[in-house]
Design an enzyme around this catalytic site. Structure first.
Site, PDB file in Angstrom:
ATOM      1  N   SER A   1       0.796  -1.231   0.000  1.00 29.74           N
ATOM      2  CA  SER A   1       0.000   0.000   0.000  1.00 29.74           C
ATOM      3  C   SER A   1       0.829   1.282   0.000  1.00 29.74           C
ATOM      4  CB  SER A   1      -0.960   0.020   1.193  1.00 29.74           C
ATOM      5  OG  SER A   1      -0.247   0.159   2.406  1.00 29.74           O
TER       6      SER A   1
ATOM      7  N   LYS B   1       0.871   3.999   6.846  1.00 31.23           N
ATOM      8  CA  LYS B   1       0.225   4.915   5.904  1.00 31.23           C
ATOM      9  C   LYS B   1       0.757   6.328   6.120  1.00 31.23           C
ATOM     10  CE  LYS B   1      -2.986   1.959   4.347  1.00 31.23           C
ATOM     11  NZ  LYS B   1      -2.291   0.723   4.654  1.00 31.23           N
TER      12      LYS B   1
END
Length: 105
Positions: A26, A63
């Site tokens: 990600s 993230k």
């Protein structure tokens, strides 16, 4: 040319930093790949724009922390992954301050 350098000793203190192996894809847009090791500072205050390690509802994630429309979000840097709104069940475990990658032949 290739330059070698040493990791700053100030970023290696075990009481406030750790290494974490990345699982997943990600964050490839930020140059962080599956299998990389990230150096994470527990002492550095997370601000919008930092890549952070967070735990949401018992799940660990890596993230970018962003502030959008007055709210904080954990945002992936690859297509096909959802933005995660930071809520009262989110804990920031640290800020990524370095990356180690092993090249295989």
């Amino acid at each position: 040319s290739v330059r070698s350098s040493t990791w700053p000793k100030s970023q290696l203190r075990a009481d406030w930093a750790y290494l974490m192996r990345v699982e997943g894809w990600s964050m490839t847009g930020a140059g962080i790949n599956d299998g990389d090791l990230v150096a994470v500072s527990r002492a550095k205050q997370a601000i919008a724009g930092d890549v952070v390690v967070a735990v949401m509802h018992g799940d660990r994630t890596l993230k970018r922390l962003k502030k959008l429309d007055g709210r904080f979000w954990l945002v992936p840097e690859a297509e096909g992954y959802p933005h995660l709104e930071v809520d009262e069940y989110t804990e920031i475990w640290g800020v990524v301050v370095g990356l180690v990658r092993r090249y295989r032949r």
